[in-house]
Design a protein around this motif. Sequence first.
Motif, PDB file in Angstrom:
ATOM      1  N   PRO A  64     -11.037   5.915  -2.367  1.00 51.89           N
ATOM      2  CA  PRO A  64     -10.934   7.076  -2.341  1.00 51.89           C
ATOM      3  C   PRO A  64     -11.332   8.059  -0.929  1.00 51.89           C
ATOM      4  CG  PRO A  64     -13.027   6.666  -2.292  1.00 51.89           C
ATOM      5  CD  PRO A  64     -11.836   5.246  -3.043  1.00 51.89           C
ATOM      6  N   THR A  65     -12.388   7.284   0.559  1.00 53.08           N
ATOM      7  CA  THR A  65     -12.003   7.659   1.898  1.00 53.08           C
ATOM      8  C   THR A  65     -10.776   7.978   2.078  1.00 53.08           C
ATOM      9  OG1 THR A  65     -12.435   5.255   2.576  1.00 53.08           O
ATOM     10  CG2 THR A  65     -14.045   6.726   1.982  1.00 53.08           C
ATOM     11  N   GLU A 100       0.896  -1.049  -0.215  1.00 52.19           N
ATOM     12  CA  GLU A 100      -0.088   0.272   0.288  1.00 52.19           C
ATOM     13  C   GLU A 100       0.992   1.536  -0.278  1.00 52.19           C
ATOM     14  OE1 GLU A 100      -2.851  -0.232   3.896  1.00 52.19           O
ATOM     15  OE2 GLU A 100      -3.481  -2.396   2.900  1.00 52.19           O
ATOM     16  N   PHE A 101       0.639   2.354  -0.737  1.00 46.27           N
ATOM     17  CA  PHE A 101       1.526   3.209  -0.234  1.00 46.27           C
ATOM     18  C   PHE A 101       0.158   4.768  -0.951  1.00 46.27           C
ATOM     19  CE2 PHE A 101       1.104   1.607  -5.060  1.00 46.27           C
ATOM     20  CZ  PHE A 101       0.755   3.039  -5.681  1.00 46.27           C
ATOM     21  N   ILE A 102       0.887   5.707   0.214  1.00 46.70           N
ATOM     22  CA  ILE A 102       0.007   7.092  -0.515  1.00 46.70           C
ATOM     23  C   ILE A 102       0.408   8.235  -1.513  1.00 46.70           C
ATOM     24  CG2 ILE A 102      -1.390   8.597   0.580  1.00 46.70           C
ATOM     25  CD1 ILE A 102      -1.167   6.902   3.558  1.00 46.70           C
ATOM     26  N   GLN A 157      -6.118  13.326  -4.683  1.00 39.97           N
ATOM     27  CA  GLN A 157      -7.276  11.851  -5.499  1.00 39.97           C
ATOM     28  C   GLN A 157      -6.639  12.234  -7.200  1.00 39.97           C
ATOM     29  OE1 GLN A 157     -11.414  12.688  -3.907  1.00 39.97           O
ATOM     30  NE2 GLN A 157     -11.999  11.295  -5.036  1.00 39.97           N
ATOM     31  N   GLN A 158      -7.045  13.311  -8.437  1.00 38.96           N
ATOM     32  CA  GLN A 158      -6.581  13.179  -9.422  1.00 38.96           C
ATOM     33  C   GLN A 158      -5.053  12.174  -8.905  1.00 38.96           C
ATOM     34  OE1 GLN A 158      -7.118  16.619 -10.775  1.00 38.96           O
ATOM     35  NE2 GLN A 158      -6.956  16.328 -12.703  1.00 38.96           N
ATOM     36  N   ASP A 159      -4.463  12.928  -8.407  1.00 37.26           N
ATOM     37  CA  ASP A 159      -2.677  11.981  -8.787  1.00 37.26           C
ATOM     38  C   ASP A 159      -2.898  10.816  -8.501  1.00 37.26           C
ATOM     39  OD1 ASP A 159      -2.541  14.874  -9.471  1.00 37.26           O
ATOM     40  OD2 ASP A 159      -1.435  15.242  -7.095  1.00 37.26           O
TER      41      ASP A 159
END
Length: 516
Positions: free
Chosen positions: A279-280, A188-190, A216-218
């Motif tokens: 998305p949350t 997982e990555f952010i 979010q768009q990125d």
Amino acid sequence: MPKALKFRTHPDGGFNRPGAAAPTSGPSAVDTPPIVAAANDTAPMPQGDAPAPTGRQLRMARRIAQKHGIKVKTDLEAVEALRQRGIDPFERSNMLQLVPGQIGKDGDPQVPAVSRQAPPPAPATPVTIDADHRAGEIMKIQRDIAKRRRRRLALLVTRLSFFVGLPTLIAAIYYYAIATPMFATKSEFIIQQADAASAGATGLGGLFSGTGLATQQDSISVQSYLLSRDALNRLDDDLGFTGHFANPTIDPLQRLDPQASRDDAYKLYKRMVEIGYDPTEGVIKMEVVAADPAVSASFSQALIDYAEEQVDQLTARLRADQMEGAMESFAAAEQRMLEAQARSVDLKERVGVGSAIAEESLIYSQIGAIETEKRAEQARLEQLLSNPRPQQTRVEVTEANIARLEAELDGLRASLTGTDSGDGNLARATAELEVAQQELVTRQLLLQQAAQQLELARIEANRQVRYLSTPVPPIPPDEATYPRSFENTVLAFLIFAGIYLMVSLTAAILKEQVSG
């Protein structure tokens, strides 16, 4: 004495000939007693080799008797009564009398044109029925029903075994014995944005800075890139993705053909690399499957590196444009300020004064001093002239001093007003110096504004920076993740059972529609 005849009940409620097969289905096979009611037990029956009438013929005979106004209690009495009147109840023409529309020429129902003499009925023989025979017939019917049920159950089991059990068994053999174990590496990555406090961002835009809503768009763009053909090509060039899955040790259903096209390789890539975005929370979850755990982890780490490069490229052009424009404005303002400063220095060097204001102050102070001295000399001259016999020498000296002071005053005033024709007059120099100084101040203000814009651009560029954080790094698994043999076998059973159920229901509905 003729032998007594025994009859079985017909599904319609009549009699069958001796030895006829008993009904095995329908309501009459279970609900109707196997022996004729007592009202028919004592009726006369045909003798010898004459065939016994069927239940349908007996009912038709009774209906013909009612049509002719003959009152009877049983079907056999109706047959006997009709034969006594010379009417054969089993003749087709007599049966047609019961069909609507069969009317003669004179409007009366059609009747036989010629009355035929029926053969005399045979003496009636009572039907004897005992309890053992009744029980035997019932058991025979029950055995026949059970036999039919067993046959249908056997056919159902056979069909289920062939259409459901056999495919499920084949799927289980594949999942448990043939399928190559696959290892899935999860990570997982952010994608985060620079903090508003550190970047100096203010206003409403800083509220969402560093959150999933701001990136979010990125995140969606990075997810789309990792599932693109470009990512497949880079992964294939760097780590040999297609070569790993073309290994002959992998089972044929999961192995990639060495001569496969890029479309086939891309389909395999999308099946082995799963990426989902939440998305949350703004988290991108990735799962990479390979036949070796170390290879799976290396594939996952390479994809994370590609994602980080893509994140850096998303805002690199915007940051470069912002900084380039701000730096160009600052450089131009600095150059103009330096030019204004150089003109001011050249003018001061040419005029020979350091400060026009200081020079004017000095000249005005000199003029004031000379004016004071001139007034003192004039007062002394007036004092000398007031003497009746003034000393001529002292008068001449005083007048000479006054003339000298006036000449100095004229020179000083000429330097201030620029009345003399020279480039060194103070008025022109003062005006030029003021203009140059004002321009220098303006250029300095513009330079300060350009410096502020450059700083703001740097802050905005820092705020636009995206960086990738990996809370769950890719770690090779210890055990195989796929195939999930039990779950896949149960799923195969449910799928084949559902297909069989839909096909059987469709066939039953079509059969009923066609037969109806």
